[in-house]
Write an enzyme that holds these catalytic residues in place. Sequence first.
Site, PDB file in Angstrom:
ATOM      1  NE  ARG A   1       6.208  56.999  -9.332  1.00 15.96           N
ATOM      2  CZ  ARG A   1       7.084  56.617 -10.267  1.00 15.96           C
ATOM      3  NH1 ARG A   1       7.637  55.708  -9.495  1.00 15.96           N
ATOM      4  NH2 ARG A   1       6.381  57.027 -11.362  1.00 15.96           N
TER       5      ARG A   1
ATOM      6  CG  HIS B   1       2.281  56.819 -14.563  1.00 15.45           C
ATOM      7  ND1 HIS B   1       3.160  57.891 -13.869  1.00 15.45           N
ATOM      8  CD2 HIS B   1       3.313  55.866 -14.568  1.00 15.45           C
ATOM      9  CE1 HIS B   1       4.618  57.946 -14.037  1.00 15.45           C
ATOM     10  NE2 HIS B   1       5.064  56.856 -14.774  1.00 15.45           N
TER      11      HIS B   1
ATOM     12  CD  GLN C   1       5.983  56.205 -18.518  1.00 19.42           C
ATOM     13  OE1 GLN C   1       6.225  56.020 -17.937  1.00 19.42           O
ATOM     14  NE2 GLN C   1       6.043  55.856 -19.866  1.00 19.42           N
TER      15      GLN C   1
ATOM     16  CG  ASP D   1       2.780  48.775 -16.200  1.00 17.84           C
ATOM     17  OD1 ASP D   1       3.975  48.864 -15.604  1.00 17.84           O
ATOM     18  OD2 ASP D   1       1.916  49.520 -15.412  1.00 17.84           O
TER      19      ASP D   1
ATOM     20  CB  CYS E   1       5.245  52.770 -18.906  1.00 19.68           C
ATOM     21  SG  CYS E   1       4.787  51.029 -17.343  1.00 19.68           S
TER      22      CYS E   1
ATOM     23  NE  ARG F   1       7.546  59.820 -17.860  1.00 15.96           N
ATOM     24  CZ  ARG F   1       7.670  59.335 -16.965  1.00 15.96           C
ATOM     25  NH1 ARG F   1       7.899  57.611 -16.917  1.00 15.96           N
ATOM     26  NH2 ARG F   1       7.170  59.765 -15.690  1.00 15.96           N
TER      27      ARG F   1
HETATM   28  N1   CP Z   1       8.188  54.202 -16.035  1.00 11.03           N
HETATM   29  C1   CP Z   1       8.387  55.374 -14.838  1.00 11.03           C
HETATM   30  O1   CP Z   1       7.446  55.923 -14.041  1.00 11.03           O
HETATM   31  O2   CP Z   1       9.622  54.778 -14.632  1.00 11.03           O
HETATM   32  P1   CP Z   1       9.825  54.949 -13.368  1.00 11.03           P
HETATM   33  O3   CP Z   1       8.578  53.993 -11.756  1.00 11.03           O
HETATM   34  O4   CP Z   1      11.215  54.049 -12.307  1.00 11.03           O
HETATM   35  O5   CP Z   1       9.621  56.355 -12.316  1.00 11.03           O
HETATM   36  N1  NVA Z   2       1.473  50.241 -13.015  1.00 12.05           N
HETATM   37  C1  NVA Z   2       3.219  49.826 -12.557  1.00 12.05           C
HETATM   38  C2  NVA Z   2       3.264  51.694 -13.344  1.00 12.05           C
HETATM   39  C3  NVA Z   2       5.435  51.867 -12.861  1.00 12.05           C
HETATM   40  C4  NVA Z   2       5.945  52.941 -13.708  1.00 12.05           C
HETATM   41  C5  NVA Z   2       3.025  50.318 -10.949  1.00 12.05           C
HETATM   42  O1  NVA Z   2       2.002  50.842 -10.406  1.00 12.05           O
HETATM   43  O2  NVA Z   2       4.157  49.734 -10.201  1.00 12.05           O
END
Ligand code: CP
Ligand code: NVA
Length: 298
Positions: free
Chosen positions: A101, A128, A131, A217, A257, A285
């Site tokens: 990440r 993502h 997701q 989101d 999400c 997930r």
């Molecule tokens: N939706 C999602 O990826 O959540 P987190 O940021 O908590 O991993």
């Molecule tokens: N768009 C959001 C998604 C979180 C899971 C972010 O990048 O923070």
Amino acid sequence: MKHLLDIESLNAAQIADILARAAEMKRHRGPHPDAPLAGECWVMLFSKSSTRTRLSFEVGIRELGGQPIFLPASEIQLGRGEPIRDTARVIGRMAHGAVIRTYGQSEVEEFARLSGIRTINALTDAEHPCQILSDLFTITEKRGSLDGLKLAFIGDGDCNVARSWIWAASRCGFELRIAAPPRFQPPKELVQRAGGRISVTTDVRAACDGANVLYTDVWVSMGKEDEATFRAAQFGGYQINRATLDSISGSPLIMHCLPAYRGKEITDDVFEAHAKTIFDQTENRLHAQKAILTWLKK
Ligand code: CP
Ligand code: NVA
């Protein structure tokens, strides 16, 4: 060597394979009898916060017989400036896979290229994919298939989640309607390159009317915190609330999400009324990522 770096690189058959595996994982939930990741250590290299992605991968890797090793970027030399290309070669000498990440999509691509181990994008600024694969699974679970799907995405149409929806719509052939303020719409070039049935508008009601799924989101994605005030002003009209639902035909699934900011992208009453769907999404997930982990072994 297979990786999962984005939805853009997948085709419909590969997505269908992952969704079928996810259904199988959910049917036979819990520790996998064949322990397909036995003897494998998977590094989870995270430069941004996470609750769901971290937990679902840690549980999923263990349930498949492997060992997750969580490495927050801030606690390893990467956080003090060691380049990703060296970090990738170190991890590649010791681990069997990596879940990453981070910010730039180029970082996960470089990691995959130089580490020589299976690499999964667990969120970048560009996509993502875990997701959206998981959400596609949730939608097939609830609707039976993706046939006739009309999905409306309300909010930041240029964020990672929206961009992964663009590629999912392109690859799976469903209708995607994005309602976003002009400054936060996906680049026209991207939408054109994706092709398919994707429309972008500022009209929330038009995007939502007759849709089977309304998806939202956060307004402020990780890394964009310094734009929070500007974004709050821009996104004011892009909330899923009771008035939105009352103004449209149909009874769409409401999906998020997470994490959710009540009173911003969604109101508390709408969130709680649809909490079952939203937390089914969260649980899925785990199943979908176990599917991805076994799909990468093929
Ligand atoms: N939706 C999602 O990826 O959540 P987190 O940021 O908590 O991993
Ligand atoms: N768009 C959001 C998604 C979180 C899971 C972010 O990048 O923070």
